[in-house]
Structure formats: C-alpha cells, structure tokens
Write a protein that holds these residues in place. Structure first.
Motif, PDB file in Angstrom:
ATOM      1  N   LEU A  67       9.444  -3.910  -7.723  1.00  0.00           N
ATOM      2  CA  LEU A  67      10.227  -2.991  -6.901  1.00  0.00           C
ATOM      3  C   LEU A  67       9.220  -2.074  -6.218  1.00  0.00           C
ATOM      4  O   LEU A  67       8.423  -1.416  -6.887  1.00  0.00           O
ATOM      5  N   ILE A  68       9.226  -2.062  -4.889  1.00  0.00           N
ATOM      6  CA  ILE A  68       8.206  -1.323  -4.143  1.00  0.00           C
ATOM      7  C   ILE A  68       8.833  -0.197  -3.327  1.00  0.00           C
ATOM      8  O   ILE A  68      10.004  -0.255  -2.943  1.00  0.00           O
ATOM      9  N   TRP A  69       8.036   0.826  -3.082  1.00  0.00           N
ATOM     10  CA  TRP A  69       8.433   1.988  -2.282  1.00  0.00           C
ATOM     11  C   TRP A  69       7.489   2.161  -1.084  1.00  0.00           C
ATOM     12  O   TRP A  69       6.526   1.397  -0.939  1.00  0.00           O
ATOM     13  N   PRO A  70       7.741   3.150  -0.206  1.00  0.00           N
ATOM     14  CA  PRO A  70       6.960   3.262   1.033  1.00  0.00           C
ATOM     15  C   PRO A  70       5.446   3.345   0.868  1.00  0.00           C
ATOM     16  O   PRO A  70       4.713   2.988   1.792  1.00  0.00           O
ATOM     17  N   ASN A  71       4.937   3.789  -0.273  1.00  0.00           N
ATOM     18  CA  ASN A  71       3.484   3.797  -0.447  1.00  0.00           C
ATOM     19  C   ASN A  71       2.899   2.387  -0.390  1.00  0.00           C
ATOM     20  O   ASN A  71       1.722   2.210  -0.072  1.00  0.00           O
ATOM     21  N   PHE A  72       3.708   1.373  -0.704  1.00  0.00           N
ATOM     22  CA  PHE A  72       3.270  -0.015  -0.549  1.00  0.00           C
ATOM     23  C   PHE A  72       2.916  -0.279   0.908  1.00  0.00           C
ATOM     24  O   PHE A  72       1.864  -0.853   1.212  1.00  0.00           O
ATOM     25  N   GLN A  73       3.793   0.155   1.822  1.00  0.00           N
ATOM     26  CA  GLN A  73       3.538  -0.055   3.252  1.00  0.00           C
ATOM     27  C   GLN A  73       2.340   0.762   3.738  1.00  0.00           C
ATOM     28  O   GLN A  73       1.648   0.354   4.676  1.00  0.00           O
ATOM     29  N   VAL A  74       2.070   1.890   3.107  1.00  0.00           N
ATOM     30  CA  VAL A  74       0.884   2.672   3.480  1.00  0.00           C
ATOM     31  C   VAL A  74      -0.384   1.883   3.151  1.00  0.00           C
ATOM     32  O   VAL A  74      -1.302   1.797   3.978  1.00  0.00           O
ATOM     33  N   ILE A  75      -0.439   1.285   1.972  1.00  0.00           N
ATOM     34  CA  ILE A  75      -1.611   0.479   1.618  1.00  0.00           C
ATOM     35  C   ILE A  75      -1.732  -0.715   2.561  1.00  0.00           C
ATOM     36  O   ILE A  75      -2.836  -1.158   2.885  1.00  0.00           O
ATOM     37  N   GLU A  76      -0.602  -1.229   3.035  1.00  0.00           N
ATOM     38  CA  GLU A  76      -0.641  -2.343   3.992  1.00  0.00           C
ATOM     39  C   GLU A  76      -1.391  -1.980   5.268  1.00  0.00           C
ATOM     40  O   GLU A  76      -1.886  -2.871   5.968  1.00  0.00           O
ATOM     41  N   LYS A  77      -1.480  -0.695   5.596  1.00  0.00           N
ATOM     42  CA  LYS A  77      -2.243  -0.292   6.776  1.00  0.00           C
ATOM     43  C   LYS A  77      -3.730  -0.571   6.586  1.00  0.00           C
ATOM     44  O   LYS A  77      -4.473  -0.719   7.544  1.00  0.00           O
TER      45      LYS A  77
END
Length: 407
Positions: free
Chosen positions: A304-314
């Motif tokens: 289960l992922i939250w927006p910090n996952f998308q930050v690392i994707e940057k």
C-alpha cells in the motif's frame, strides 16, 4: 505500475548502484546509428562552441575544459544497450537492500549523524531516506564513478541519438566547471556524478551549498552538499515527513486485482473494508488515500503506497528502485525486511521479448501504447486486460507465461 513493472534496467558496480537520474528520453527517430570517431567528435566540438558560448559559457572555460576531449565508444555502446538488460525486482532488491548495504548504512548514519539530523531539520526529509538514496547511488560515497563527465556527455551529444538532451547537460556541466564547484569531475557513463549521482541539470536546479564554503560541491569527500541537495530534491517534489513511502500488506482471498495500480487511489478505510491488512495481520495505518501495487505479480509482495512513493519516482521512475529506497530506509530505521516471498522461478523478459509482448498485445486488440520494450502503465493495463479475458489473475505482470499465451 510505472517503471518496468517489476524488472529494472540497472548498472551494477561494487554494491550494485543504480544511476538514478539517467532516465533518458527516447532516441530521435531516424538518427544515423553508425559509430562515431575521434575526428568526428573534434569537429562536433568546434561546431558546438558557438552554441555553448551563446548559452553563457566563457570561451576560456570552454577551450580549457574540452581541449583534448576523447571519444569513448564504450559510452555509446552502453547507451545503445541500456534497455536490453533487466532484472526481476527480487534479484534487484537482493543487491539493493542486502544485509551488507544495511550494515554499511547504519555505520554511515552513525558517522554522519549530526550532518544528517541538520539536513532533516532544514529540509524535512528523514535522515534514513537521505541515507538510502546515498547508499543506492554511490554505496555511501565509496563509488562515485570513474569516467570523465565532460567526455561522456560530449561523446553522447555528438553521437546524436539524444543529441539535444546531452548537449544541454554538457552546457550545464561546463557551468559547474566555470563556477569552480568541482576538482575531479568523474561519474557514470551518462554523466550522473557525485555522492548522489546528479545529472548536471539537476545540479543547476537543486544543488545547495550546505557547508557554506561558497561551492555546491557534490563530488568531494565531504558529503554535506550532496546529501543536502538530495533532500532538497525530494522536498521540491513534495516529500511529506512522517508519511511512509508505503507498507507491505496482505490481500484477502478473492481480492479484485484490477485494483492493483497507481491509478486506483482509495481511502485507507476502503482498503481496510475490502480486507487488506498489514502483512502481519494488523490494521492499516492511515496516511491518507493510497494505492496498492504488486511489483512482482500476485505471487509476490503487495504494498500500500502513499504520495511519497511518487516523490521517489522523480529520482527514478522504476518501481523496483522506489521500493528499494523505501525498504532500505525502513531497514535503516530498524524495520524488518520484506516478508512475503517472490516467484523466484520466473525470469525477466529480454528486450526482444518485451517488444514482442507489446506487438502481440496490440495484434490481439489490447493497446500497449507502442512497441518500445518499456513496461509502462499502458502496457501493464493491456496485460491486465489480456489476463482478464483469459480468466487469469489480472495482476499486470509481464511474465513469460503471458508472452507464451499471446504467441
């Protein structure tokens, strides 16, 4: 899922570093693929000089920095072959979050605790997250690359498949030299360099002078500027302190695997009501709406992922990289390793097989979004649709089984 849907192209050196910010644009269609040479590079440098000077690079710095620059065919070969190599997420994580890397990370945090705590206070990014980036990018500063950055960038800009991209990076690198920020400018094959493997354009946008010496030095033995710059990068893209990147979860029997994608975002209460629990059976923590990912298919671990996952994707768009950063940071905080097993009997598809998969999906009426070998969101959605049509678990994982059924 984004990235490579469980398989990540990597450069493995020493502890197995990845080059985070060398996610490159597609090659320009129709560009001649013939290998260049030293004479061709020198002619290109002479022609490039006026553009660099127009961009603000001084003639003195340009001439001194690129005098004697050497064409490196190995760099071109690496660029052309970068998409051919892939690893399953479990093979990647075995190296990226090895016990050795965890142990060395704990020592690095102990050694630089004051620095990392000051960075955390100033930028709002946990010290373990910053250390995890450092650990994956340069094995905590022990391997920062050994290729001349200016030579690599000039070679790739001249080679032309991504000429505009690498030319812009070369101009940014020349500005780094002009400002006196670096003494020994070496890095990876595509120009990422320093403790946190910044591309020159990222240095321009996000590098900071944390030690107050007037330079934004990511390359010296003191990692202060580099680690603060990584924290600044993550803060810029919206890092939320105290929010996990994700947590490992257990899915209930009969779970609708169509829901396992970043595109489906639900409040934690809804996931809880559907029977999703922490991997140990506990209730889900509520950090706002999140998504569920299955980076290794339905037989692998679920998150289960939250927006910090998308930050690392940057930093790197591959799911495997993001999960590695997240898992390593959790381990450095004293957390457990990923508990669920992986389907280790499976292998990653080769580039040719990934392209064949996309081609066959399209012919079967499931649009993969093109035939490029990249297992991005459209391809994953197409795999899901095909699996569902065949009565399989629609987890979107591009396995050899799916390819063989398409054949």
């Amino acid at each position: 899922m984004r990235g490579l849907a469980g398989a990540i192209g990597v450069v493995v050196v020493a502890l197995g570093m990845t080059r985070a910010q060398t996610i490159l644009p597609d090659p320009v269609a129709g560009v001649d693929m013939q290998m260049g040479n030293q004479a061709g590079l020198e002619a290109w440098v002479a022609e490039f000089r006026s553009r660099a000077l127009a961009a603000g690079v001084s003639a003195e710095v340009f001439d001194a920095a690129l005098r004697g620059v050497t064409f490196d065919p190995k760099v071109v070969e690496r660029d052309r072959k970068q998409n051919e190599f892939s690893k399953t997420i479990w093979d990647y994580l075995d190296t990226a979050v090895s016990e050795d890397r965890v142990a060395l990370g704990l020592k690095a945090i102990a050694r630089h605790r004051d620095l990392l705590e000051r960075i955390e206070a100033d930028y709002g990014v946990e010290k373990e997250v910053v250390a995890a980036v450092w650990g994956l990018e340069s094995a905590y500063g022990t391997y920062r690359g050994d290729l001349p950055v200016l030579g690599s960038l000039a070679t790739l800009a001249y080679e032309g498949r991504r000429g505009a991209f690498f030319e812009a990076e070369l101009i940014a690198a020349l500005r780094i030299v002009e400002g006196g920020h670096v003494e020994r400018f070496v890095g990876s094959w595509a120009g990422a360099s320093g403790h946190t493997q910044f591309m020159p354009s990222s240095w321009e946008k996000f590098a900071v002078d944390f030690d107050g010496d007037g330079k934004r030095n990511l390359w010296g033995d003191d990692p202060a500027d580099a680690l603060a710059s990584a924290a600044n990068y993550l803060r810029h893209w919206g890092w939320t302190k105290g929010m996990p990147w994700g947590v490992e979860v257990r899915l209930p029997e009969g779970f609708d695997h169509d829901q396992t994608t970043e595109r489906v975002v639900k409040p934690v209460a809804e996931w809880q009501a559907m029977g999703v629990r922490l991997v140990d059976g506990g209730d889900l923590p509520d950090h706002g709406p999140g998504s569920i990912l299955l980076p290794g298919g339905h037989r692998g671990a679920a998150f289960l992922i939250w927006p910090n996952f998308q930050v690392i994707e940057k930093y790197n768009t591959a799911d495997a990289y993001v999960i590695a950063i997240g898992s390593l940071s959790d381990r450095l905080k004293g957390g457990p390793p990923i508990r669920h097993g992986w389907p280790r009997e499976l292998r990653a598809l080769t580039l040719a097989e990934r392209m064949e998969l996309q081609e066959l999906l399209g012919k079967a009426g499931f649009d993969p979004g093109g035939v490029d070998g990249r297992m991005g969101p459209k391809t994953v959605a197409a795999v899901k649709a095909f699996q569902k049509a065949r009565g399989l678990v629609p987890d979107g994982y591009p396995s050899l089984e799916v390819l063989e059924l398409l054949r």
